[in-house]
Structure formats: structure tokens, C-alpha cells
Design a protein around this motif. Structure first.
Motif, PDB file in Angstrom:
ATOM      1  N   PRO A  87       0.632  -1.250  -0.217  1.00 59.75           N
ATOM      2  CA  PRO A  87       0.241   0.181   0.332  1.00 59.75           C
ATOM      3  C   PRO A  87       0.874   1.729   0.001  1.00 59.75           C
ATOM      4  O   PRO A  87       0.674   2.428  -0.923  1.00 59.75           O
ATOM      5  CB  PRO A  87      -0.826  -0.226   1.178  1.00 59.75           C
ATOM      6  N   GLU A  88       2.113   1.458   0.873  1.00 59.16           N
ATOM      7  CA  GLU A  88       2.472   2.387   0.361  1.00 59.16           C
ATOM      8  C   GLU A  88       3.227   2.499  -0.550  1.00 59.16           C
ATOM      9  O   GLU A  88       3.948   3.769  -0.899  1.00 59.16           O
ATOM     10  CB  GLU A  88       3.843   2.217   1.657  1.00 59.16           C
ATOM     11  N   ASP A  89       3.132   1.697  -1.598  1.00 57.54           N
ATOM     12  CA  ASP A  89       3.664   2.566  -2.699  1.00 57.54           C
ATOM     13  C   ASP A  89       2.859   3.017  -3.536  1.00 57.54           C
ATOM     14  O   ASP A  89       3.402   3.316  -4.875  1.00 57.54           O
ATOM     15  CB  ASP A  89       4.045   0.954  -4.170  1.00 57.54           C
ATOM     16  N   THR A  90       1.957   3.049  -3.340  1.00 55.37           N
ATOM     17  CA  THR A  90       0.470   4.005  -3.992  1.00 55.37           C
ATOM     18  C   THR A  90       0.649   5.464  -4.250  1.00 55.37           C
ATOM     19  O   THR A  90       1.598   6.192  -3.270  1.00 55.37           O
ATOM     20  CB  THR A  90      -0.634   3.840  -3.078  1.00 55.37           C
ATOM     21  N   ALA A  91       0.778   5.666  -5.268  1.00 56.32           N
ATOM     22  CA  ALA A  91       1.408   7.399  -5.536  1.00 56.32           C
ATOM     23  C   ALA A  91       1.931   7.372  -7.067  1.00 56.32           C
ATOM     24  O   ALA A  91       0.852   6.536  -8.395  1.00 56.32           O
ATOM     25  CB  ALA A  91       3.333   7.041  -5.338  1.00 56.32           C
ATOM     26  N   VAL A  92       1.744   8.378  -7.612  1.00 51.14           N
ATOM     27  CA  VAL A  92       1.577   8.887  -8.913  1.00 51.14           C
ATOM     28  C   VAL A  92       3.232   8.845  -9.284  1.00 51.14           C
ATOM     29  O   VAL A  92       3.793   9.524  -9.263  1.00 51.14           O
ATOM     30  CB  VAL A  92       1.279  10.265  -9.142  1.00 51.14           C
ATOM     31  N   TYR A  93       3.486   8.223 -10.566  1.00 44.64           N
ATOM     32  CA  TYR A  93       4.928   7.632 -10.865  1.00 44.64           C
ATOM     33  C   TYR A  93       5.040   9.043 -12.198  1.00 44.64           C
ATOM     34  O   TYR A  93       4.484   8.067 -12.880  1.00 44.64           O
ATOM     35  CB  TYR A  93       4.653   6.525 -11.096  1.00 44.64           C
ATOM     36  N   TYR A  94       5.758   8.935 -11.693  1.00 40.36           N
ATOM     37  CA  TYR A  94       6.707  10.602 -12.951  1.00 40.36           C
ATOM     38  C   TYR A  94       8.644   9.719 -13.767  1.00 40.36           C
ATOM     39  O   TYR A  94       9.120   8.917 -12.829  1.00 40.36           O
ATOM     40  CB  TYR A  94       7.076  11.365 -12.401  1.00 40.36           C
ATOM     41  N   CYS A  95       7.586   9.279 -14.858  1.00 40.00           N
ATOM     42  CA  CYS A  95       9.018   9.213 -15.672  1.00 40.00           C
ATOM     43  C   CYS A  95       9.984  10.501 -15.910  1.00 40.00           C
ATOM     44  O   CYS A  95       9.400  11.637 -15.925  1.00 40.00           O
ATOM     45  CB  CYS A  95       8.070   8.409 -17.111  1.00 40.00           C
ATOM     46  N   ALA A  96      11.064  10.547 -15.656  1.00 40.84           N
ATOM     47  CA  ALA A  96      12.208  11.226 -16.006  1.00 40.84           C
ATOM     48  C   ALA A  96      13.244  10.846 -16.502  1.00 40.84           C
ATOM     49  O   ALA A  96      13.796   9.407 -16.856  1.00 40.84           O
ATOM     50  CB  ALA A  96      13.032  11.557 -14.357  1.00 40.84           C
ATOM     51  N   ALA A  97      13.543  11.810 -17.505  1.00 43.03           N
ATOM     52  CA  ALA A  97      14.867  12.577 -18.220  1.00 43.03           C
ATOM     53  C   ALA A  97      15.893  13.110 -18.155  1.00 43.03           C
ATOM     54  O   ALA A  97      15.756  14.174 -18.168  1.00 43.03           O
ATOM     55  CB  ALA A  97      14.901  12.137 -19.640  1.00 43.03           C
TER      56      ALA A  97
END
Length: 126
Positions: A87-97
Motif C-alpha cells: 500500500p505504501e507504493d501508492t503514488a503517482v509515478y513520473y518518468c524522468a530523463a
């Protein structure tokens, strides 16, 4: 400019798996780092995992052994396989470069990334 487009987010139960994907388009960038950061509600954006185009990787301690990052330099894409989700992995995941030549100790610092995707939601239910 470089555009990053993420896909693969969704809802999963605790212990489940998801794979996120990110593809870059636009100006070709050499010697770059691509990876993932995340932001949970009410928290600051945090580092998850990144991979340099020479294969060097870095993972946050909280995801080591559960998440695996991979890259296809020819396709300008990066993926994040997430297993044993919590549950603590719940988040908005952003790709970055970034086109910067980062050393291992700086690869986890969001300030060095010049390009960001719009984010994809990952929700892990308990």
C-alpha cells in the motif's frame, strides 16, 4: 525538447505486480539517464529507480529487491517492473530523463532531471 509518455499504471492488490513503461520522443539525447520518481498524496516527490544508458542503475532502499528497471536505448524507452507491491507504493509515478552525465551518487536527485512525464497513478489496495 524531449517528451516523455508513461503508461501501465492502475489498481492492484497488495502483493501484486505492475509494469510501467515510458517512451521518449523528440530530440535524441545521448549519454542520458532515464528513470522513475513518485509522489504520494501529501508527500514530496521521491526517487524510485533510474538507469544510465551504460547500464548503471540505482534504486531507492524501499524498492530494492521488488522493483526492476530496464531500458531499451534503441527505442528510447524505460520500464519499471514492480513486484510484491505494498500500500505504501501508492503514488503517482513520473518518468524522468536527463542529458546530463550523472554519477551514481547524483542519479537519485530529481533536481538534475530536465524532462518529466505527466505521471501515471499506481494504487495498491490492502
Amino acid at each position: 525538447q524531449v517528451q516523455l509518455v508513461e503508461s501501465g499504471g492502475g489498481l492492484v492488490q497488495t502483493g501484486g505486480s505492475l509494469t510501467l513503461a515510458c517512451t521518449a520522443s523528440g530530440r535524441t539525447v545521448r549519454d542520458n539517464v532515464m528513470g522513475w520518481f513518485r509522489q504520494a498524496p501529501g508527500k514530496e516527490r521521491e526517487f524510485v529507480a533510474v538507469r544510465r544508458n551504460d547500464g548503471a542503475t540505482a534504486y531507492a532502499d524501499s524498492v530494492k529487491g521488488r522493483f526492476t528497471i530496464s531500458r531499451d536505448n534503441a527505442k528510447k524507452s524505460v520500464s519499471l517492473r514492480m513486484d510484491s507491491l505494498k500500500p505504501e507504493d501508492t503514488a503517482v509515478y513520473y518518468c524522468a530523463a536527463t542529458s546530463r552525465r550523472l554519477i551514481i551518487t547524483t542519479m537519485s536527485m530529481s533536481v538534475y532531471y530536465d524532462y518529466w512525464g505527466e505521471g501515471t497513478q499506481v494504487t495498491v489496495s490492502s
